[in-house]
Design a protein around this motif. Structure first.
Motif, short mmCIF file in Angstrom:
data_model
loop_
_atom_site.label_atom_id
_atom_site.label_comp_id
_atom_site.label_asym_id
_atom_site.label_seq_id
_atom_site.Cartn_x
_atom_site.Cartn_y
_atom_site.Cartn_z
N MET A 66 38.00 38.55 50.00
CA MET A 66 38.14 39.07 48.63
C MET A 66 39.01 40.32 48.61
O MET A 66 39.85 40.49 47.72
CB MET A 66 36.77 39.43 48.05
CG MET A 66 36.10 38.32 47.28
SD MET A 66 34.63 38.93 46.40
CE MET A 66 35.35 39.64 44.91
N GLY A 69 42.60 39.47 48.51
CA GLY A 69 43.05 39.07 47.17
C GLY A 69 43.14 40.26 46.22
O GLY A 69 44.05 40.35 45.40
N TYR A 73 46.50 42.08 44.30
CA TYR A 73 46.61 42.41 42.88
C TYR A 73 46.81 43.91 42.66
O TYR A 73 46.75 44.41 41.54
CB TYR A 73 45.36 41.93 42.12
CG TYR A 73 45.63 41.59 40.68
CD1 TYR A 73 46.40 40.47 40.35
CD2 TYR A 73 45.14 42.38 39.65
CE1 TYR A 73 46.66 40.16 39.03
CE2 TYR A 73 45.40 42.07 38.31
CZ TYR A 73 46.17 40.96 38.01
OH TYR A 73 46.44 40.64 36.70
N VAL B 134 39.50 34.34 45.11
CA VAL B 134 38.39 34.99 44.40
C VAL B 134 38.69 36.49 44.23
O VAL B 134 38.46 37.05 43.16
CB VAL B 134 37.07 34.79 45.17
CG1 VAL B 134 35.93 35.53 44.46
CG2 VAL B 134 36.74 33.31 45.29
N GLY B 135 39.19 37.11 45.29
CA GLY B 135 39.48 38.54 45.21
C GLY B 135 40.53 38.85 44.17
O GLY B 135 40.38 39.81 43.37
N LEU B 136 41.59 38.05 44.13
CA LEU B 136 42.63 38.30 43.14
C LEU B 136 42.09 38.07 41.73
O LEU B 136 42.32 38.86 40.81
CB LEU B 136 43.85 37.42 43.41
CG LEU B 136 45.07 37.77 42.56
CD1 LEU B 136 46.36 37.65 43.37
CD2 LEU B 136 45.17 36.94 41.29
N HIS B 138 39.02 38.29 40.77
CA HIS B 138 38.07 39.38 40.49
C HIS B 138 38.82 40.63 40.05
O HIS B 138 38.45 41.27 39.05
CB HIS B 138 37.25 39.64 41.75
CG HIS B 138 36.24 40.74 41.62
ND1 HIS B 138 35.14 40.65 40.78
CD2 HIS B 138 36.15 41.96 42.22
CE1 HIS B 138 34.42 41.76 40.87
NE2 HIS B 138 35.01 42.57 41.73
N ALA B 139 39.89 40.96 40.77
CA ALA B 139 40.69 42.14 40.42
C ALA B 139 41.31 41.99 39.04
O ALA B 139 41.33 42.93 38.24
CB ALA B 139 41.77 42.38 41.48
N ALA B 140 41.80 40.79 38.74
CA ALA B 140 42.41 40.55 37.43
C ALA B 140 41.38 40.68 36.33
O ALA B 140 41.64 41.28 35.27
CB ALA B 140 43.07 39.17 37.41
#
Lengths: 332, 349
Positions: A66, A69, A73, B134-136, B138-140
């Motif tokens: 996570m 990711g 971002y 999932v991390g991207l 979540h950040a969005a």
């Protein structure tokens, strides 16, 4: 200056980093309401909210994945692995993605992730709670590996790790969590990759990091009785490695003992010894020796003091540094 | 096994060869056009491996309905997380075809700017990309951005721990992620029966509290419909979904594989009869939605794509050895800088 324990210094470093940069997000197990099993994140969820200090499911690989990711971002995640050995499930994400993503994408996807790992023994932890795993990380290109040993560095180096645009494995010596000291939140954030001479000496250099710093300083104090004036060099950062400070010290003293708690075979001390040999060969009066934990799985609490290097084992190594080659009479 | 809203239907969702009448002709033709491009790309890339111009190519021939449907359903602001078998989808998403095969050509590990196309690098380690998705997402979501993330994965990948962790994390955080499993029957040589004893891979969703959808992966219209619904739901804060698209890998795992060692010719022949591309073409012609001119135009566009790949691969410069060191770190540590100097000084470079 602020004074308290290393846990407090780390806590303030996290809080100050989050206040300074809204991109800094904390992720981990029990870091929210509980404040972490060592309380390093105490109060931060209340101060910054659950969106920035996030309790996650128990899934280390998923947590670090996570974080990858989130970094894609534009965030700057700080991941807490609860204990050294609990970070192993995340190794694939670390070695295959965190360490390689910047290189893979020619810089398009930097990974400014800090992975905090309470590491090492000396606290009576049962199995899987006392590993020294630095060699795995230091061997992985793309990662920086930082290990503070003083309260001041716990603050300064954690700020530096979070500000770094490279991924940093930040190894917190559990045995020093409750050590007291001072730090200066207003001081400039220190650069990564600078070792420090913690004690000046002339007879030999002890080169160490993390939980072994106080042990080496105690050994140096003891050594005076035998007539040795030991220098103590603390690496602070394993990657980048400060060849200059280490070599300068060893060239001056002519002898070196590398000390770490991790097992010695193929350990980080081998790298340190090799680098000293490559740079200081003509200055050396004796081979570089290593004092390390044994090449056995980390022992149970009642046996761990036999495993962790102590003053006696360090001084025994110093005694083996071929003093008979000295022109002067050896100390009796 | 049906009855719970999170469980998939017993039979895969299908629109082709059914009584379904509400078909958007324009959308169907666009899916066809994309599938023709993807098929031609698969064929050309495989040919380039035989000529030694690509090191390896994991073909997605037979799975083009998914590539077409996914890329058409994704909005510009959405993100795609592909596996190593999804180069055709990456090209359909708009990535330059030569940049898309950089990994497979071997001049670098990855070739395009992920942010520019909102396409993550091809993931080789199985299922690891699902956690990144999932991390991207979540950040969005934390940033308040209304976008969805689509993570592709294969049937073999669902056996990996990261898949489990990622779906669970997405469910807990209600992240806007759609996990799309392309069940092509094999993880290299091992059949699905050795990956999972679940009634379907879509059934795994209920274990995480995520809706599971089973769809005919050789039916581009059906895949588009379920993916579009899942993405829309995700963008509106409805949380993640798990879609299993049942398809078949007509080609071997890669050009280096010998599929005759683990599957019968009759099985492949049967799969070819269910080939999603002629199936869609037949369906559209029967409904009068596709004419010869459109078919010709799609073919011309596909040949142009293949020609671009062929011609430009020949033109690409050789990689610079000094690049080995350029992007490893933002701030290069001294020991790495020293090695760069060694390499630069070597006569043989």
């Amino acid at each position: 200056m602020t004074g308290a324990t290393m846990v407090h210094a780390l806590n303030q470093a996290l809080g100050d980093a989050m206040a300074a940069d809204p991109a800094v997000h904390l992720l981990g197990e029990d870091i929210g309401t509980l404040g972490g099993v060592f309380r390093v994140t105490d109060g931060l969820a209340g101060r910054f909210g659950g969106d920035r200090v996030t309790d996650t499911p128990v899934a280390e690989s998923g947590i670090l994945g996570m974080a990858v990711g989130m970094a894609m971002y534009g965030l700057r995640p700080v991941v807490e692995m609860q204990f050294d050995a609990f970070a192993y499930p995340a190794f694939e994400q670390l070695a295959s993605h965190v360490a390689k993503m910047r290189n893979r994408t020619r810089g398009a996807l930097p990974m400014p992730i800090t992975i905090r790992i309470p590491y090492g023994g000396g606290i009576g932890g049962v199995e899987h709670h006392s590993d020294s795993s630095e060699a795995y990380y230091a061997h992985t290109p793309g990662l920086l590996v930082v290990a503070p040993a003083t309260v001041a560095d716990a603050y300064g180096l954690l700020r530096a790790a979070i500000e770094a645009d490279d991924p940093v494995v930040f190894l917190e010596p559990k045995v020093l969590y409750w050590a007291k000291g001072q730090w200066d939140p207003a001081a400039p954030v220190p650069p990564l990759g600078r070792a420090a001479v913690r004690r000046r000496g002339t007879s030999a250099s002890l080169v160490t990091y993390g939980p072994m710093l106080p042990v080496c300083l105690a050994a140096a104090d003891s050594a005076r009785q035998s007539g040795w004036d030991l220098e103590v060099v603390e690496l602070r950062s394993l990657v980048p490695f400060d060849d200059e400070t280490v070599a300068e010290s060893v060239r001056r003293t002519g002898r070196a003992v590398v000390v770490h708690e991790a097992s010695g075979f193929a350990g980080f001390g081998a790298e340190v010894a090799a680098r000293i040999g490559e740079r200081c060969f003509h200055y050396l009066e004796a081979p570089v020796l290593r004092v390390t934990g044994f090449d056995v799985p980390y022992p149970p609490p009642l046996l761990e003091h036999h495993h962790r290097p102590g003053v006696e084992r360090i001084l025994a190594a110093v005694a083996r540094l071929q003093w008979e080659s000295e022109w002067r009479e050896p100390a009796r | 096994m049906t009855g719970h809203p999170l469980l998939p239907t017993d039979a895969p969702v299908s629109l082709l060869d059914t009584a379904e009448t509400a078909i958007d002709g324009e959308l169907a033709v666009e899916l066809y056009r994309r599938m023709v491009l993807a098929r031609r790309f698969n064929r050309q890339a495989t040919a380039l491996t035989l000529q030694g111009r690509l090191s390896v190519y994991p073909s997605s021939a037979g799975q083009e309905a998914v590539a077409a449907a996914v890329t058409l359903a994704l909005a510009e602001e959405d993100w795609l997380f592909p596996t190593y078998r999804d180069t055709a989808a990456v090209v359909l998403r708009g990535v330059d075809p030569v940049q898309a095969v950089t990994l497979l050509r071997g001049d670098w590990h990855h070739g395009w700017d992920p942010g520019a196309h909102r396409v993550a690098p091809l993931a080789t380690p199985l299922a690891t990309q699902t956690a990144h998705a999932v991390g991207l997402a979540h950040a969005a979501a934390l940033a308040g951005d209304d976008l969805a993330v689509l993570a592709l994965i294969g049937d073999g990948g669902t056996s990996e721990g990261d898949f489990h962790e990622a779906v669970n994390l997405a469910a807990v955080f209600r992240s806007p992620v759609v996990f799309l499993v392309q069940n092509n029957g094999y993880a290299i040589s091992v059949p699905l029966s050795r990956q999972s004893a679940a009634p379907s891979l879509a059934h795994k969703g209920i274990g995480y509290g995520v809706p599971g959808v089973l769809v005919d992966g050789n039916d581009a219209l059906a895949v588009h419909r379920v993916v579009d619904e899942a993405l829309t739901r995700a963008r509106r804060g409805g949380g993640p979904s798990l879609i299993e698209a049942r398809t078949y890998r007509i080609d071997p795992h890669t050009n280096a594989d010998d599929a005759t060692r683990y599957r019968a010719d009759e099985e492949v022949a049967e799969a070819r009869r269910r080939d999603p591309l002629p199936r869609l073409e037949r369906h559209l012609r029967e409904r009068g939605l596709l004419d010869d001119a459109t078919v010709r135009a799609a073919s011309v566009a596909a040949e142009a794509l293949a020609a671009v790949l062929r011609d430009r691969l020949a033109d690409e410069p050789r990689p610079d050895p000094a690049d080995l060191f350029t992007h490893v770190y933002a701030t290069t540590p001294p020991h790495v800088a020293e090695q760069r100097r060694v390499l630069t000084g070597e006569a043989g470079r």
